[in-house]
Scaffold this motif. Structure first.
Motif, short mmCIF file in Angstrom:
data_model
loop_
_atom_site.label_atom_id
_atom_site.label_comp_id
_atom_site.label_asym_id
_atom_site.label_seq_id
_atom_site.Cartn_x
_atom_site.Cartn_y
_atom_site.Cartn_z
N GLU A 250 -8.72 -5.82 -6.99
CA GLU A 250 -8.34 -5.69 -5.57
C GLU A 250 -9.15 -6.57 -4.64
OE1 GLU A 250 -6.16 -4.13 -3.65
OE2 GLU A 250 -5.13 -2.97 -5.16
N GLU A 251 -10.42 -6.76 -4.94
CA GLU A 251 -11.33 -7.41 -4.00
C GLU A 251 -11.43 -8.92 -4.20
OE1 GLU A 251 -12.48 -5.62 -1.48
OE2 GLU A 251 -11.39 -3.95 -2.41
N HIS A 252 -10.78 -9.46 -5.18
CA HIS A 252 -10.89 -10.90 -5.44
C HIS A 252 -10.24 -11.67 -4.29
CE1 HIS A 252 -10.45 -14.80 -7.37
NE2 HIS A 252 -11.38 -14.39 -8.22
N PRO A 253 -10.83 -12.78 -3.87
CA PRO A 253 -10.26 -13.56 -2.75
C PRO A 253 -8.82 -14.01 -2.99
CG PRO A 253 -12.47 -14.35 -3.27
CD PRO A 253 -12.12 -13.33 -4.32
N MET A 254 -8.48 -14.36 -4.22
CA MET A 254 -7.11 -14.80 -4.48
C MET A 254 -6.12 -13.66 -4.30
SD MET A 254 -7.96 -17.35 -7.66
CE MET A 254 -6.39 -18.13 -7.90
N THR A 255 -6.54 -12.44 -4.62
CA THR A 255 -5.69 -11.27 -4.39
C THR A 255 -5.43 -11.12 -2.89
OG1 THR A 255 -6.64 -10.22 -6.35
CG2 THR A 255 -5.49 -8.79 -4.79
N GLY A 256 -6.45 -11.32 -2.10
CA GLY A 256 -6.30 -11.22 -0.64
C GLY A 256 -5.39 -12.30 -0.08
N ILE A 257 -5.47 -13.50 -0.62
CA ILE A 257 -4.61 -14.58 -0.16
C ILE A 257 -3.15 -14.26 -0.45
CG2 ILE A 257 -3.95 -16.99 -0.59
CD1 ILE A 257 -6.99 -17.55 -0.95
N VAL A 258 -2.87 -13.76 -1.64
CA VAL A 258 -1.48 -13.43 -1.98
C VAL A 258 -0.99 -12.27 -1.12
CG1 VAL A 258 0.05 -12.60 -3.81
CG2 VAL A 258 -1.65 -14.34 -4.31
N ARG A 259 -1.86 -11.30 -0.86
CA ARG A 259 -1.48 -10.19 0.00
C ARG A 259 -1.07 -10.71 1.38
NH1 ARG A 259 -5.46 -7.06 -1.14
NH2 ARG A 259 -4.32 -5.78 -2.62
N ALA A 260 -1.83 -11.67 1.90
CA ALA A 260 -1.51 -12.26 3.21
C ALA A 260 -0.21 -13.07 3.14
CB ALA A 260 -2.66 -13.15 3.68
N ASN A 261 -0.01 -13.80 2.04
CA ASN A 261 1.25 -14.55 1.88
C ASN A 261 2.45 -13.61 1.85
OD1 ASN A 261 -0.13 -16.99 1.77
ND2 ASN A 261 -0.03 -17.16 -0.46
N LEU A 262 2.30 -12.49 1.15
CA LEU A 262 3.37 -11.50 1.09
C LEU A 262 3.66 -10.92 2.47
CD1 LEU A 262 5.37 -9.65 -0.37
CD2 LEU A 262 3.44 -8.17 -0.97
N ALA A 263 2.64 -10.55 3.19
CA ALA A 263 2.83 -10.00 4.54
C ALA A 263 3.53 -11.03 5.45
CB ALA A 263 1.49 -9.59 5.14
N ASN A 264 3.14 -12.28 5.31
CA ASN A 264 3.74 -13.34 6.11
C ASN A 264 5.22 -13.51 5.77
OD1 ASN A 264 4.40 -16.47 6.33
ND2 ASN A 264 2.95 -15.89 7.95
N ALA A 265 5.54 -13.47 4.47
CA ALA A 265 6.94 -13.60 4.05
C ALA A 265 7.76 -12.41 4.54
CB ALA A 265 7.03 -13.72 2.53
N ARG A 266 7.20 -11.22 4.47
CA ARG A 266 7.92 -10.04 4.96
C ARG A 266 8.15 -10.14 6.46
NH1 ARG A 266 4.71 -5.58 1.34
NH2 ARG A 266 6.12 -5.65 -0.45
N GLY A 267 7.22 -10.74 7.18
CA GLY A 267 7.39 -10.91 8.62
C GLY A 267 8.43 -11.95 8.98
N SER A 268 8.85 -12.75 8.01
CA SER A 268 9.84 -13.79 8.25
C SER A 268 11.27 -13.32 8.06
CB SER A 268 9.61 -14.97 7.28
OG SER A 268 8.37 -15.54 7.51
N THR A 269 11.43 -12.07 7.59
CA THR A 269 12.79 -11.60 7.30
C THR A 269 13.40 -10.90 8.49
OG1 THR A 269 11.93 -9.54 6.37
CG2 THR A 269 12.39 -11.37 4.85
#
Length: 124
Positions: A105-124
């Motif tokens: 959960e705490e790995h930086p790459m996990t956080g980046i993907v979480r942010a990418n997902l949130a951004n994609a969800r905000g685009s719909t």
């Protein structure tokens, strides 16, 4: 905000013995070319190549190698950049689940993907 692409094979050392797999060097070169297509705005060319590259990573490296979800993240980013967040979201969700499982959960790459997902969800 654009999705954050990953530099495949640069962030995580390959498992012991993987350097003897000749395909890995070609994967890195292919990923560099795909990022160039994306940077040039040629998502139509990049998307099928990312999909092929992802299939190769799964076949050669397996689902648990960190470069596999990195490539899935990049494919999702290509879909989002092409204006298709509905195709990007499931890929981001799968990538996030893989990173949580493989890196935690705490790995930086996990956080980046979480942010990418949130951004994609905000685009719909």
């Amino acid at each position: 905000m654009p999705a954050v692409p990953f530099r495949v094979a640069a962030s995580v050392p390959a498992p012991a013995g993987l350097c003897n797999v000749p395909q890995v060097g070609r994967f890195v070169g292919r990923d560099d070319a795909l990022r160039a297509f994306g940077s040039a705005g040629n998502q139509a060319r990049a998307i099928p190549l990312y999909a092929d590259t992802l299939a190769d990573y799964v076949r050669v490296l397996g689902e648990d190698h960190p470069d596999t979800p990195a490539t899935r993240n990049n494919l999702a980013g290509a879909y989002k950049s092409a204006g298709d967040p509905q195709r990007a979201i499931p890929l981001y969700e799968s990538t996030l689940a893989d990173y949580v499982r493989v890196l935690g959960e705490e790995h930086p790459m996990t956080g980046i993907v979480r942010a990418n997902l949130a951004n994609a969800r905000g685009s719909t």
